[in-house]
Design a protein around this motif. Structure first.
Motif, mmCIF file in Angstrom:
data_model
loop_
_atom_site.group_PDB
_atom_site.id
_atom_site.type_symbol
_atom_site.label_atom_id
_atom_site.label_comp_id
_atom_site.label_asym_id
_atom_site.label_seq_id
_atom_site.Cartn_x
_atom_site.Cartn_y
_atom_site.Cartn_z
ATOM 1 N N THR A 283 0.843 -1.204 0.000
ATOM 2 C CA THR A 283 0.000 0.000 0.000
ATOM 3 C C THR A 283 0.872 1.246 0.000
ATOM 4 O OG1 THR A 283 -0.112 -0.092 2.420
ATOM 5 C CG2 THR A 283 -1.925 -1.111 1.202
ATOM 6 N N PHE A 284 0.462 2.234 -0.786
ATOM 7 C CA PHE A 284 1.148 3.524 -0.818
ATOM 8 C C PHE A 284 0.099 4.625 -0.838
ATOM 9 C CE2 PHE A 284 4.877 1.220 -2.564
ATOM 10 C CZ PHE A 284 5.837 1.718 -1.705
ATOM 11 N N SER A 285 -0.071 5.309 0.281
ATOM 12 C CA SER A 285 -0.979 6.444 0.315
ATOM 13 C C SER A 285 -0.266 7.655 -0.289
ATOM 14 C CB SER A 285 -1.389 6.738 1.758
ATOM 15 O OG SER A 285 -0.258 7.140 2.507
ATOM 16 N N PRO A 286 -1.011 8.700 -0.674
ATOM 17 C CA PRO A 286 -0.364 9.903 -1.216
ATOM 18 C C PRO A 286 0.638 10.515 -0.242
ATOM 19 C CG PRO A 286 -2.707 9.929 -1.698
ATOM 20 C CD PRO A 286 -2.483 8.765 -0.780
ATOM 21 N N GLU A 287 0.321 10.469 1.061
ATOM 22 C CA GLU A 287 1.256 11.026 2.051
ATOM 23 C C GLU A 287 2.559 10.227 2.096
ATOM 24 O OE1 GLU A 287 -2.835 12.138 2.797
ATOM 25 O OE2 GLU A 287 -1.875 10.175 2.674
ATOM 26 N N ILE A 288 2.429 8.917 2.005
ATOM 27 C CA ILE A 288 3.626 8.080 2.040
ATOM 28 C C ILE A 288 4.467 8.304 0.788
ATOM 29 C CG2 ILE A 288 4.459 5.710 2.113
ATOM 30 C CD1 ILE A 288 3.244 6.800 4.704
ATOM 31 N N LYS A 289 3.826 8.475 -0.355
ATOM 32 C CA LYS A 289 4.573 8.741 -1.590
ATOM 33 C C LYS A 289 5.336 10.052 -1.483
ATOM 34 C CE LYS A 289 1.622 6.176 -4.802
ATOM 35 N NZ LYS A 289 0.737 6.246 -6.000
ATOM 36 N N LYS A 290 4.716 11.034 -0.832
ATOM 37 C CA LYS A 290 5.400 12.319 -0.667
ATOM 38 C C LYS A 290 6.633 12.171 0.222
ATOM 39 C CE LYS A 290 4.558 17.079 0.840
ATOM 40 N NZ LYS A 290 3.554 18.038 1.385
ATOM 41 N N LEU A 291 6.496 11.411 1.312
ATOM 42 C CA LEU A 291 7.648 11.188 2.188
ATOM 43 C C LEU A 291 8.728 10.386 1.469
ATOM 44 C CD1 LEU A 291 5.868 10.374 5.568
ATOM 45 C CD2 LEU A 291 7.173 12.422 5.009
ATOM 46 N N ALA A 292 8.307 9.391 0.700
ATOM 47 C CA ALA A 292 9.284 8.567 -0.007
ATOM 48 C C ALA A 292 10.064 9.383 -1.025
ATOM 49 C CB ALA A 292 8.572 7.405 -0.704
ATOM 50 N N GLY A 293 9.440 10.433 -1.555
ATOM 51 C CA GLY A 293 10.127 11.257 -2.534
ATOM 52 C C GLY A 293 11.369 11.925 -1.989
ATOM 53 N N SER A 294 11.427 12.105 -0.659
ATOM 54 C CA SER A 294 12.617 12.723 -0.068
ATOM 55 C C SER A 294 13.787 11.759 0.022
ATOM 56 C CB SER A 294 12.284 13.262 1.324
ATOM 57 O OG SER A 294 11.892 12.206 2.192
ATOM 58 N N PHE A 295 13.545 10.448 -0.107
ATOM 59 C CA PHE A 295 14.617 9.466 -0.015
ATOM 60 C C PHE A 295 15.025 8.928 -1.389
ATOM 61 C CE2 PHE A 295 12.169 8.756 4.022
ATOM 62 C CZ PHE A 295 13.084 9.391 4.845
ATOM 63 N N LEU A 296 14.108 8.897 -2.320
ATOM 64 C CA LEU A 296 14.383 8.305 -3.625
ATOM 65 C C LEU A 296 14.841 9.360 -4.624
ATOM 66 C CD1 LEU A 296 11.274 5.942 -3.892
ATOM 67 C CD2 LEU A 296 13.508 5.464 -2.896
ATOM 68 N N ARG A 297 15.685 8.939 -5.549
ATOM 69 C CA ARG A 297 16.184 9.830 -6.591
ATOM 70 C C ARG A 297 15.637 9.365 -7.937
ATOM 71 N NH1 ARG A 297 20.973 8.912 -7.607
ATOM 72 N NH2 ARG A 297 21.263 7.026 -6.371
ATOM 73 N N ASN A 298 14.720 10.164 -8.500
ATOM 74 C CA ASN A 298 14.136 9.860 -9.800
ATOM 75 C C ASN A 298 13.694 8.399 -9.874
ATOM 76 O OD1 ASN A 298 13.304 10.380 -12.414
ATOM 77 N ND2 ASN A 298 15.311 9.909 -13.308
ATOM 78 N N PRO A 299 12.789 7.986 -8.979
ATOM 79 C CA PRO A 299 12.468 6.560 -8.897
ATOM 80 C C PRO A 299 11.571 6.088 -10.035
ATOM 81 C CG PRO A 299 11.056 7.797 -7.423
ATOM 82 C CD PRO A 299 12.014 8.792 -8.018
ATOM 83 N N VAL A 300 11.639 4.789 -10.279
ATOM 84 C CA VAL A 300 10.726 4.107 -11.182
ATOM 85 C C VAL A 300 9.638 3.475 -10.330
ATOM 86 C CG1 VAL A 300 10.450 2.270 -12.881
ATOM 87 C CG2 VAL A 300 12.542 3.649 -12.849
ATOM 88 N N THR A 301 8.399 3.841 -10.580
ATOM 89 C CA THR A 301 7.273 3.296 -9.830
ATOM 90 C C THR A 301 6.727 2.087 -10.556
ATOM 91 O OG1 THR A 301 6.694 5.470 -8.974
ATOM 92 C CG2 THR A 301 4.991 3.766 -8.864
ATOM 93 N N ILE A 302 6.659 0.973 -9.834
ATOM 94 C CA ILE A 302 6.166 -0.277 -10.412
ATOM 95 C C ILE A 302 4.934 -0.699 -9.644
ATOM 96 C CG2 ILE A 302 6.706 -2.695 -10.885
ATOM 97 C CD1 ILE A 302 9.646 -1.940 -10.976
ATOM 98 N N GLU A 303 3.812 -0.753 -10.332
ATOM 99 C CA GLU A 303 2.560 -1.206 -9.732
ATOM 100 C C GLU A 303 1.962 -2.267 -10.636
ATOM 101 O OE1 GLU A 303 1.084 3.129 -8.965
ATOM 102 O OE2 GLU A 303 0.050 1.812 -7.525
ATOM 103 N N VAL A 304 1.973 -3.493 -10.185
ATOM 104 C CA VAL A 304 1.453 -4.588 -11.003
ATOM 105 C C VAL A 304 -0.015 -4.831 -10.721
ATOM 106 C CG1 VAL A 304 3.704 -5.683 -11.137
ATOM 107 C CG2 VAL A 304 2.146 -6.315 -9.299
ATOM 108 N N ALA A 305 -0.577 -4.121 -9.749
ATOM 109 C CA ALA A 305 -2.005 -4.235 -9.450
ATOM 110 C C ALA A 305 -2.481 -2.881 -8.975
ATOM 111 C CB ALA A 305 -2.271 -5.303 -8.387
ATOM 112 N N ARG A 306 -3.778 -2.692 -8.955
ATOM 113 C CA ARG A 306 -4.323 -1.435 -8.477
ATOM 114 C C ARG A 306 -3.847 -1.171 -7.055
ATOM 115 N NH1 ARG A 306 -8.745 -0.513 -5.568
ATOM 116 N NH2 ARG A 306 -9.528 -2.618 -5.891
ATOM 117 N N SER A 307 -3.452 0.065 -6.785
ATOM 118 C CA SER A 307 -2.943 0.410 -5.458
ATOM 119 C C SER A 307 -3.976 0.109 -4.386
ATOM 120 C CB SER A 307 -2.567 1.896 -5.420
ATOM 121 O OG SER A 307 -2.080 2.247 -4.151
#
Length: 497
Positions: free
Chosen positions: A204-228
């Motif tokens: 699970t990735f909520s919008p808030e978690i994605k925002k926090l993760a953006g501070s640690f990742l550098r130009n990440p590739v998002t892989i979602e093989v199923a609906r979030s």
């Protein structure tokens, strides 16, 4: 594949050998019977091998662990050596998990995948003696799986150096960032080299978690093989409408009617888990509780007993909801609906793993309506509560009467023990026996009105001081009127001549 976009589905004809993995890794996969990767593995492995940062989202039970551990082992093979010197085996990959159980499970998987390589790996988590962990760390390991708190303990003791870490993995990243781990994570990240590869995997990735993760990742590739935040389609979800007071009896009923021999029952509280486990044991069910108040050895022993069938029902808090992989678990039961809707996805993901089917049964009372609405909003599913057929709970009045009778009987016995211990002659009081309980003749009920004692007229008369008392009072007044004489002081000390 473009950055920050969902990966397309991969054809099932893809094989692990198509990724260019080393023969040692392919041999380990063959030993475990793995030939075709799962969708998350097929999409993540090539990207991780390229050295890109990844944010991977997939349903729980789809093999995220292999999705990051296989390419990590592949990339570290260039540094593998058989030297006995600890300096030749620095920590190059760090995998962080939120729970001890998940850390232990990931460590087992990494060890199995790297068994034919010279790479060393270990796991460190709290609740265990630090000395054996310290010996292994100082001996040199390339891959460390850890919980944040215990890792920082080893850092403070200078048992581990994170200065050469090339890859950082946050497994169950949403929980790592959302449930109070952020300060510890920030401390750990500050100890790592700036140039490194970052991987985040979760169901699970909520919008808030994605925002926090953006501070640690550098130009990440998002892989979602199923609906979030989607639930596993192989899991049948049923919500039973049950009164709060009848939930324990409902769990016993479900276990008996479905003849369940291996089931995890989730409770929101540690006290609730222990009470439910004791209730099931009293009902003749082999049950055990696992929660944060249990020692690590007790938790691991309970899990092992559950896996081999020595325990039929494992009553757990959400400490067991993340990442535990129990083969062919047929059913999970939500005794309490979780406070966090995302935990529902993880809980029911303990069953229906690796393509198998399973049942997720949840008990819902009137006070759980809001929690159920949150789950429906997150999963975008309509979950309508149904009646539990064949279940006839005891009424709350009967249970209250039973508890009151039990308390009254216990107080009665306690009072009888004190009253019958001696009589006016100092001898043991007589006791009769009825229905297995002893009592004293003439003893009163626990809630009987107190006996009325004869009233002494002395206590109703107005107060009249006696002659002795009056004389003493007058003497005291005279003494208080006499002023004390000042003590004479010599002239040398400031007195008058």
């Amino acid at each position: 594949m473009s950055d920050n976009q969902s990966a397309p589905s991969t054809a099932p004809t893809v094989r692990f050998e198509d990724f260019g993995l080393a023969p040692e890794i392919l041999r380990a996969l063959s030993d475990q019977g793995y030939v075709h990767p799962t969708p998350i593995q097929a999409e993540a492995i090539p990207v991780v091998l390229q050295g890109r940062d990844v944010m991977g989202a997939a349903q729980t039970g789809t093999g995220k662990t292999a999705g990051f551990s296989l390419p990590i082992i592949q990339r570290l093979l260039a540094h593998a050596n058989a030297s006995a010197s600890p300096a030749r085996h620095p920590v190059r990959a760090l995998i962080l998990t939120p729970t001890r159980e998940l850390a232990d499970q990931v460590a087992d998987n990494v060890k199995a995948y790297a068994q034919h390589t010279p790479l060393r790996s270990t796991v460190v988590f709290g609740g265990m003696d630090m000395k054996p962990q310290t010996v292994i760390l100082k001996g040199g390991v390339e891959i460390v799986i850890a919980t944040p708190g215990r890792l920082l303990d080893h850092v403070e003791q200078k048992n581990i150096n994170l200065g050469q870490v090339q890859m950082l993995v946050m497994d169950e990243a949403d929980r790592m960032l959302d449930m109070g781990f952020l300060p510890d994570l920030q401390r750990i990240i500050n100890l790592l080299p700036k140039q490194r590869q970052n991987l985040m995997f979760s169901a699970t990735f909520s919008p808030e978690i994605k925002k926090l993760a953006g501070s640690f990742l550098r130009n990440p590739v998002t892989i979602e093989v199923a609906r979030s935040n989607a639930t596993n389609e192989n899991v049948t979800q049923i919500i039973y409408k049950v009164e709060e007071e009848a939930k324990r009896d409902a769990v016993s009923h479900l276990i008996r009617e479905r003849n369940l021999k291996q089931v995890i029952v989730f409770s929101n509280t540690k006290i609730g888990a222990s009470r439910l486990a004791r209730h099931l044991v009293a009902e003749g069910v082999k049950a055990s509780a696992i929660h944060g108040d249990k020692s690590q050895s007790e938790r691991m022993q309970a899990l092992e007993q559950f896996k081999v069938g020595g325990v039929e029902v494992l009553v757990a808090t959400d400490v067991a909801a993340r990442g535990l992989d129990i083969a062919e678990l047929p059913c999970v039961i939500n005794f309490d609906l979780p406070y966090n809707a995302e935990d529902y996805v993880h809980r029911i993901g303990r069953t229906g793993r690796a393509g198998a089917t399973g049942d997720a049964l949840s008990l819902c009372s009137e006070k759980d309506a809001r929690l159920l609405a949150d789950i429906e909003k997150l999963t975008k599913q309509k979950l309508t509560p149904v009646e539990l057929t064949g279940f006839v709970p005891r009424s709350g009045r009967d249970r209250g009467s039973d508890r009151g009778a039990e308390r009254g009987g216990r107080r009665e016995r306690d009072r009888d023990d004190g009253r019958g211990s001696r009589n006016s002659h100092g001898a043991q009081g007589a006791h009769n026996t009825h229905s297995g309980h002893s009592y004293t003749p003439g003893a009163r009920g626990a809630y009987a009105a107190p006996r009325k004692q004869p009233l002494d007229p002395f206590f109703t008369q107005p107060y009249v001081p006696s002659s002795e008392t009056a004389g003493e009072t007058k003497l005291a007044e005279n003494k208080s009127s006499i002023k004390p004489q000042k003590q004479k002081v010599a002239a040398l000390l400031g007195g008058k001549r």
